[in-house]
Design a protein around this motif. Structure first.
Motif, PDB file in Angstrom:
ATOM      1  N   GLU A 208       4.869  -2.981  -9.516  1.00  0.00           N
ATOM      2  CA  GLU A 208       6.050  -3.565  -8.881  1.00  0.00           C
ATOM      3  C   GLU A 208       5.893  -3.450  -7.369  1.00  0.00           C
ATOM      4  O   GLU A 208       5.427  -2.430  -6.863  1.00  0.00           O
ATOM      5  N   LYS A 243       4.782   1.591  -8.573  1.00  0.00           N
ATOM      6  CA  LYS A 243       5.716   0.911  -7.682  1.00  0.00           C
ATOM      7  C   LYS A 243       5.233   1.070  -6.246  1.00  0.00           C
ATOM      8  O   LYS A 243       5.052   2.189  -5.765  1.00  0.00           O
ATOM      9  N   THR A 245       6.138   0.300  -2.385  1.00  0.00           N
ATOM     10  CA  THR A 245       7.238  -0.025  -1.478  1.00  0.00           C
ATOM     11  C   THR A 245       6.737  -0.024  -0.045  1.00  0.00           C
ATOM     12  O   THR A 245       6.104   0.939   0.398  1.00  0.00           O
TER      13      THR A 245
END
Length: 320
Positions: A208, A243, A245
Motif C-alpha cells: 500500500e 505500507k 508512507t
C-alpha cells in the motif's frame, strides 16, 4: 646539499660572527689594546669561520646521507617518520614531531584503505557465491520445461544482487558517482515496486502506498533503498502487507511481519549480519551507508510479532 647552499643556510650565524668580531675590535681599541694585538686575534677569524662551515657541512652531509639510506631501505616511504632518530636541536625536534604526525596520519589512511579494499573484496566474493544459487535454479527451471514466472523471479534476484554490488561500490572512499537532484518520492517508490513485482507476487506480499513529496537527493539510490526493503520483506516475511508512507520529508516502510528480535535490532545494519537462512548480509548495511553519504537519517523500529518499520528521512525537501 651543495656547499654554496650550506653557506647561505649559515648566513645568519656568519653575520653575527662578523658583527661580534667588529664589536670586539672597537671595544679593544677603546680599551687601549694595541692594534697589532687586535690584528693577531682577529686575523684567524676568517679561517675559523671557513673551518666551521666545512665541519658543519661535513656533519650535515653525513646526517642527510644516513636519512637518505634509511629512506631507500624502507619499503613504504611514509614510514620514515616512525624510524627517524629524535634530534637534539629545538627547531629540528619540532620538524621531527611534524614529520611524525604526518607519518602517523599516512599510516592510518593506508590501513583504512587496506581494510576497505579487503572488505570490498570479501563482499564481492560473497555476492559471487550468492549468485550461484539463482543461476543453478535457472538451469533447473530450464531443464524442467522452463516455467517463465519462476525464471523471472530468479532473474530478478540476480538483478538485485548485481545492483547491490554496484551500490556497494558507491560506499568506497572517494566515490563521487551519486547525483543529487530534485525528484518525486512517489515516482521512486512506484519504480521500486514495479521492479520487485515478481518477487512480491511470488511471496504474496501486498503493498500500500500513501503520500508524496519532492526531495533533493539521488533518485536512483533512493529507489534502490526502497527496493532493498521490499526484497527483504519478500524474503523474510512472505504473506505480509507492506505500507509505504511518504510525508513530512520521510519515507516509512512498514510491514506486519514477525518483526526483528530486540537483541538483533542494532545489528541488522552491520556489515555481514545475516539471519539463519543466509544471504550476503549487505542489504541494510548498504542502505545505511547510502543514507550517510546522502546525509539522510535511517531509523529502524520493530516489535516482535507485530511490525518492522524503516524510516528514511531527507535533509532538504520542498513539498509539492
Amino acid at each position: 646539499m651543495k656547499f654554496g647552499a650550506h653557506v647561505v643556510d649559515k648566513a645568519i650565524a656568519l653575520c653575527f660572527w662578523g658583527i661580534a668580531c667588529g664589536l670586539f675590535g672597537l671595544l679593544a681599541t677603546f680599551a687601549g689594546i694595541e692594534a697589532q694585538a687586535i690584528g693577531v686575534i682577529l686575523a684567524p677569524q676568517p679561517f675559523l669561520a671557513l673551518a666551521y662551515l666545512a665541519a658543519t657541512y661535513a656533519w650535515e652531509r653525513r646526517k642527510t646521507a644516513v636519512l637518505e639510506k634509511m629512506m631507500l631501505q624502507l619499503p613504504e616511504k611514509y614510514l620514515l617518520g616512525e624510524v627517524l632518530p629524535a634530534p637534539k636541536g629545538f627547531t629540528e625536534y619540532r620538524y621531527y614531531r611534524v614529520l611524525q604526525a604526518i607519518s602517523h596520519n599516512a599510516i592510518e589512511t593506508v590501513m583504512q584503505a587496506e581494510q576497505e579494499k579487503e572488505s570490498y573484496y570479501e563482499d564481492v566474493e560473497k555476492w559471487i557465491h550468492e549468485l550461484k544459487t539463482p543461476l543453478a535454479t535457472c538451469s533447473l527451471i530450464l531443464e524442467n520445461g522452463g516455467n517463465s514466472a519462476k525464471l523471472k523471479q530468479e532473474l530478478k534476484r540476480m538483478d538485485n544482487l548485481t545492483e547491490s554490488i554496484l551500490y556497494r561500490a558507491h560506499l568506497r572512499p572517494g566515490a563521487k558517482d551519486l547525483r543529487i537532484q530534485k525528484f518525486s518520492v512517489r515516482e521512486a517508490i512506484d519504480n521500486a515496486i514495479k521492479s520487485q513485482a515478481s518477487l512480491l507476487i511470488a511471496a504474496r506480499v501486498c503493498v500500500e502506498i500513501e503520500g508524496n513529496f519532492a526531495a533533493y537527493s539521488d533518485p536512483g539510490a533512493v529507489c534502490f533503498m526502497i527496493k532493498q526493503l521490499l526484497s527483504n520483506a519478500a524474503k523474510h516475511c512472505p504473506g505480509c502487507c507492506v505500507k509505504i508512507t511518504a510525508s513530512n520529508g520521510a519515507i516509512n516502510v512498514e510491514d506486519n511481519g514477525p518483526g526483528i528480535p530486540t537483541h538483533d535490532l542494532r545489528r541488522v545494519t552491520e556489515r555481514g549480519f545475516t539471519h539463519a537462512e543466509g544471504g550476503t548480509g549487505m542489504g541494510l548495511y548498504i542502505v545505511r551507508g547510502l543514507c550517510a553519504r546522502l546525509e539522510m537519517d535511517m531509523q529502524i523500529t520493530s516489535v516482535q510479532g507485530k511490525y518492522t518499520r524503516v524510516t528514511l528521512s531527507f535533509p532538504n525537501l520542498t513539498k509539492l
